[in-house]
Design a protein around this motif. Structure first.
Motif, PDB file in Angstrom:
ATOM      1  N   GLN A  80       0.940  -1.094  -0.072  1.00  0.00           N
ATOM      2  CA  GLN A  80      -0.021   0.053   0.100  1.00  0.00           C
ATOM      3  C   GLN A  80       0.878   1.360   0.146  1.00  0.00           C
ATOM      4  OE1 GLN A  80      -3.172  -0.106   2.979  1.00  0.00           O
ATOM      5  NE2 GLN A  80      -3.133   2.204   3.099  1.00  0.00           N
ATOM      6  N   LEU A  81       0.595   2.037  -0.789  1.00  0.00           N
ATOM      7  CA  LEU A  81       1.422   3.272  -1.110  1.00  0.00           C
ATOM      8  C   LEU A  81       0.702   4.644  -0.535  1.00  0.00           C
ATOM      9  CD1 LEU A  81       2.947   2.680  -4.563  1.00  0.00           C
ATOM     10  CD2 LEU A  81       3.855   2.122  -2.438  1.00  0.00           C
ATOM     11  N   THR A  82      -0.695   4.511  -0.635  1.00  0.00           N
ATOM     12  CA  THR A  82      -1.273   5.940  -0.194  1.00  0.00           C
ATOM     13  C   THR A  82      -2.195   5.671   1.153  1.00  0.00           C
ATOM     14  OG1 THR A  82      -3.286   4.802  -1.587  1.00  0.00           O
ATOM     15  CG2 THR A  82      -1.785   6.908  -2.443  1.00  0.00           C
ATOM     16  N   ALA A  83      -1.839   6.628   1.954  1.00  0.00           N
ATOM     17  CA  ALA A  83      -2.159   6.694   3.244  1.00  0.00           C
ATOM     18  C   ALA A  83      -3.900   6.554   3.483  1.00  0.00           C
ATOM     19  CB  ALA A  83      -1.842   8.151   4.001  1.00  0.00           C
ATOM     20  N   GLY A  84      -4.220   5.757   4.568  1.00  0.00           N
ATOM     21  CA  GLY A  84      -5.524   5.625   5.091  1.00  0.00           C
ATOM     22  C   GLY A  84      -5.995   4.139   5.087  1.00  0.00           C
ATOM     23  N   LEU A  85      -7.072   3.895   5.486  1.00  0.00           N
ATOM     24  CA  LEU A  85      -7.744   2.522   5.706  1.00  0.00           C
ATOM     25  C   LEU A  85      -7.976   1.823   4.267  1.00  0.00           C
ATOM     26  CD1 LEU A  85      -8.717   0.365   7.687  1.00  0.00           C
ATOM     27  CD2 LEU A  85     -11.005   1.382   7.422  1.00  0.00           C
ATOM     28  N   ALA A  86      -7.343   0.921   4.221  1.00  0.00           N
ATOM     29  CA  ALA A  86      -7.511   0.218   2.898  1.00  0.00           C
ATOM     30  C   ALA A  86      -8.947  -0.570   2.934  1.00  0.00           C
ATOM     31  CB  ALA A  86      -6.631  -1.136   2.831  1.00  0.00           C
ATOM     32  N   GLU A  87      -9.611  -0.481   1.727  1.00  0.00           N
ATOM     33  CA  GLU A  87     -10.893  -1.196   1.782  1.00  0.00           C
ATOM     34  C   GLU A  87     -10.930  -1.737   0.261  1.00  0.00           C
ATOM     35  OE1 GLU A  87     -14.443   1.410   1.934  1.00  0.00           O
ATOM     36  OE2 GLU A  87     -13.708   1.875   4.030  1.00  0.00           O
ATOM     37  N   ASN A 126      12.220  12.307 -10.840  1.00  0.00           N
ATOM     38  CA  ASN A 126      11.337  12.446 -11.860  1.00  0.00           C
ATOM     39  C   ASN A 126      10.728  11.165 -12.174  1.00  0.00           C
ATOM     40  OD1 ASN A 126      11.417  15.157 -12.169  1.00  0.00           O
ATOM     41  ND2 ASN A 126      12.941  15.091 -13.870  1.00  0.00           N
ATOM     42  N   SER A 127      11.466   9.956 -12.304  1.00  0.00           N
ATOM     43  CA  SER A 127      10.959   8.555 -12.474  1.00  0.00           C
ATOM     44  C   SER A 127       9.998   8.175 -11.606  1.00  0.00           C
ATOM     45  CB  SER A 127      12.051   7.373 -12.624  1.00  0.00           C
ATOM     46  OG  SER A 127      13.096   7.893 -13.583  1.00  0.00           O
ATOM     47  N   PHE A 128      10.311   8.520 -10.377  1.00  0.00           N
ATOM     48  CA  PHE A 128       9.196   7.926  -9.131  1.00  0.00           C
ATOM     49  C   PHE A 128       8.016   8.754  -9.332  1.00  0.00           C
ATOM     50  CE2 PHE A 128      12.422   5.732  -7.365  1.00  0.00           C
ATOM     51  CZ  PHE A 128      11.811   4.868  -6.494  1.00  0.00           C
ATOM     52  N   ARG A 129       8.003  10.195  -9.640  1.00  0.00           N
ATOM     53  CA  ARG A 129       6.981  10.883  -9.905  1.00  0.00           C
ATOM     54  C   ARG A 129       6.110  10.561 -11.088  1.00  0.00           C
ATOM     55  NH1 ARG A 129       4.889  13.776  -5.612  1.00  0.00           N
ATOM     56  NH2 ARG A 129       6.343  15.270  -4.663  1.00  0.00           N
ATOM     57  N   SER A 130       6.598  10.135 -11.975  1.00  0.00           N
ATOM     58  CA  SER A 130       5.954   9.672 -13.175  1.00  0.00           C
ATOM     59  C   SER A 130       5.237   8.327 -12.963  1.00  0.00           C
ATOM     60  CB  SER A 130       6.736   9.418 -14.266  1.00  0.00           C
ATOM     61  OG  SER A 130       6.213   9.091 -15.558  1.00  0.00           O
ATOM     62  N   VAL A 131       6.082   7.350 -12.370  1.00  0.00           N
ATOM     63  CA  VAL A 131       5.499   6.179 -12.473  1.00  0.00           C
ATOM     64  C   VAL A 131       4.603   5.895 -11.110  1.00  0.00           C
ATOM     65  CG1 VAL A 131       6.163   3.703 -12.006  1.00  0.00           C
ATOM     66  CG2 VAL A 131       7.396   5.070 -13.671  1.00  0.00           C
ATOM     67  N   THR A 132       4.882   6.394 -10.026  1.00  0.00           N
ATOM     68  CA  THR A 132       4.242   6.092  -8.667  1.00  0.00           C
ATOM     69  C   THR A 132       3.348   7.276  -8.141  1.00  0.00           C
ATOM     70  OG1 THR A 132       6.194   6.564  -7.214  1.00  0.00           O
ATOM     71  CG2 THR A 132       6.198   4.523  -8.257  1.00  0.00           C
ATOM     72  N   GLU A 133       3.763   8.338  -8.620  1.00  0.00           N
ATOM     73  CA  GLU A 133       3.133   9.605  -8.129  1.00  0.00           C
ATOM     74  C   GLU A 133       3.560  10.091  -6.683  1.00  0.00           C
ATOM     75  OE1 GLU A 133      -1.127   9.485  -8.935  1.00  0.00           O
ATOM     76  OE2 GLU A 133      -0.895   9.224 -11.053  1.00  0.00           O
ATOM     77  N   THR A 182     -11.831  -0.662 -14.986  1.00  0.00           N
ATOM     78  CA  THR A 182     -11.768   0.927 -14.562  1.00  0.00           C
ATOM     79  C   THR A 182     -10.141   1.267 -14.782  1.00  0.00           C
ATOM     80  OG1 THR A 182     -11.722   0.828 -12.080  1.00  0.00           O
ATOM     81  CG2 THR A 182     -13.791   1.067 -13.441  1.00  0.00           C
ATOM     82  N   VAL A 183      -9.918   2.485 -15.363  1.00  0.00           N
ATOM     83  CA  VAL A 183      -8.474   2.915 -15.152  1.00  0.00           C
ATOM     84  C   VAL A 183      -8.406   4.475 -14.771  1.00  0.00           C
ATOM     85  CG1 VAL A 183      -6.426   3.000 -16.575  1.00  0.00           C
ATOM     86  CG2 VAL A 183      -8.049   1.528 -17.227  1.00  0.00           C
ATOM     87  N   PRO A 184      -8.512   4.553 -13.495  1.00  0.00           N
ATOM     88  CA  PRO A 184      -8.454   5.862 -12.801  1.00  0.00           C
ATOM     89  C   PRO A 184      -7.194   6.569 -12.797  1.00  0.00           C
ATOM     90  CG  PRO A 184      -8.538   4.188 -11.092  1.00  0.00           C
ATOM     91  CD  PRO A 184      -8.394   3.497 -12.405  1.00  0.00           C
ATOM     92  N   GLY A 185      -6.160   6.081 -13.057  1.00  0.00           N
ATOM     93  CA  GLY A 185      -4.951   7.047 -12.947  1.00  0.00           C
ATOM     94  C   GLY A 185      -3.659   6.153 -13.633  1.00  0.00           C
ATOM     95  N   THR A 186      -2.461   6.654 -13.403  1.00  0.00           N
ATOM     96  CA  THR A 186      -1.432   6.038 -14.048  1.00  0.00           C
ATOM     97  C   THR A 186      -1.053   4.648 -13.832  1.00  0.00           C
ATOM     98  OG1 THR A 186      -0.323   8.151 -14.179  1.00  0.00           O
ATOM     99  CG2 THR A 186       0.954   6.322 -14.335  1.00  0.00           C
ATOM    100  N   ILE A 187      -0.862   3.855 -14.593  1.00  0.00           N
ATOM    101  CA  ILE A 187      -0.799   2.363 -14.343  1.00  0.00           C
ATOM    102  C   ILE A 187       0.580   1.825 -15.317  1.00  0.00           C
ATOM    103  CG2 ILE A 187      -1.764   0.083 -14.714  1.00  0.00           C
ATOM    104  CD1 ILE A 187      -4.523   1.271 -15.043  1.00  0.00           C
ATOM    105  N   ARG A 188       1.403   0.908 -14.504  1.00  0.00           N
ATOM    106  CA  ARG A 188       2.350   0.311 -15.089  1.00  0.00           C
ATOM    107  C   ARG A 188       2.481  -1.087 -14.841  1.00  0.00           C
ATOM    108  NH1 ARG A 188       2.752   5.054 -16.368  1.00  0.00           N
ATOM    109  NH2 ARG A 188       4.824   6.449 -16.717  1.00  0.00           N
ATOM    110  N   MET A 189       2.328  -1.827 -15.935  1.00  0.00           N
ATOM    111  CA  MET A 189       2.494  -3.336 -15.842  1.00  0.00           C
ATOM    112  C   MET A 189       3.855  -3.904 -16.524  1.00  0.00           C
ATOM    113  SD  MET A 189       1.412  -6.360 -15.141  1.00  0.00           S
ATOM    114  CE  MET A 189       1.229  -7.841 -15.500  1.00  0.00           C
TER     115      MET A 189
END
Length: 322
Positions: free
Chosen positions: A28-35, A245-252, A75-82
């Motif tokens: 988990q990369l963003t803060a808060g309770l996971a659902e 810049n790499s982290f900003r682009s890939v992981t926000e 659904t594709v709500p944001g930046t995705i890397r596979m």
């Protein structure tokens, strides 16, 4: 169906451990309770699951051996890397059984994953006129297909999945299982045989994704001596600005926040898989490079919305992740 399971979670690690046959970690990369939600159906030759997670997550693991693994973004709500490739709403994911993967999943993303026994898929593939071309195409982890036809196929696949869930209580016949398998197989093969699908596509992994994945691996390889961002720059022989810049682009997010979050997730998995009587919170934190307990506890709470002392621990002989 052979097996049906509908689950809701408040922890991505329990969620990851519940996905049948997959060996993987979710961070988990963003803060808060996971659902999150996870709906699974298993037939003798196919495993289908639909998942949605409200937090940004990086998935890292190995695809089930002896399988052919596909995923359809709903659904594709944001930046995705596979596998280092950028993904959009016309992208089909593919992994060979036993292949290591890394998937950056944005907040609120939902996807449908279908895993076939290799023999089943190869038999169906052999019956298509484009078997050789599709085999070549399946060397790619991200396959671009016709946007319009993908939307139509996605709708039919989701309808078949929903119908299979509804029919569970009414009909447990082999015919239902085969119908689901054949629908999923047919839709995926049709997308790849479609003239609108470029059979020669070769989408390379981006340099920015490579930098992020390399930093991820380096930061988790030496837990007692976690490299700083400057040290990572030196090892990769790139500038700090390039890494930022790499982290900003890939992981926000920033490299510091990302790598701290990955290590905090490591502590959480460690706590959940060991009894409190056998491993203290401080020792678990130190294993992942956190040596100031008060700072660690504050960072842990900020990410997971609970203190380390509130995290469920394994019972003796058990595991909270099981």
């Amino acid at each position: 169906m052979k097996n049906q399971n509908i689950s809701h979670f408040h922890d991505i690690h329990v969620h990851a451990a519940t996905v049948q046959e997959w060996s993987q970690d979710y961070n988990q990369l963003t803060a808060g309770l996971a659902e999150s939600s996870l709906i699974q159906l298993t037939t003798p030759r196919c495993h289908v699951f639909r998942e949605q997670i409200n937090q940004r997550v990086v998935q890292h693991g190995v695809a089930p051996r002896g399988k052919m693994c596909f995923a359809v973004p709903i659904t594709v709500p944001g930046t995705i890397r596979m596998q280092g490739r950028e993904v959009d709403d016309s992208s089909l994911f593919f992994l060979q059984g036993g292949e290591e993967f890394m998937f950056h999943m944005p907040l609120g993303m939902e996807l449908l994953a279908i895993t076939f026994e290799r023999d089943l898929f190869e038999q169906a593939l052999a019956q298509t006129a484009s078997a050789k071309e599709i085999s070549q195409l399946l060397r790619q982890p991200v396959i671009k297909v016709s946007t319009q036809r993908y939307a139509e196929a996605r709708h039919r696949m989701l309808a078949a999945f929903s119908q299979a869930l509804l029919s569970e209580e009414l009909d447990n016949s082999q015919d239902r299982e085969m119908a689901l398998e054949q629908t999923m197989l047919g839709e995926l093969l049709q997308l790849m045989t479609d003239p609108a699908c470029d059979k020669q596509q070769r989408t390379p992994s981006s340099t920015r994704s490579y930098i992020v994945e390399k930093c991820h691996r380096l930061a988790t390889a030496q837990l007692n001596n976690v490299p700083s961002v400057d040290e990572l720059c030196q090892r990769l022989q790139v500038s700090r600005r390039t890494v930022q810049n790499s982290f900003r682009s890939v992981t926000e997010t920033t490299p510091v926040n990302y790598l701290r979050s990955v290590r905090l997730n490591g502590v959480r998995r460690t706590l959940m898989s060991t009894p409190a009587s056998r491993l203290s919170i401080g020792d678990a934190a130190a294993q992942w490079g956190f040596y100031h307990l008060s700072h660690f506890a504050a960072e842990y709470q900020a990410l997971f919305a609970e203190l380390p002392s509130q995290t469920a621990r394994a019972a003796i002989g058990g595991c909270a992740l099981a």
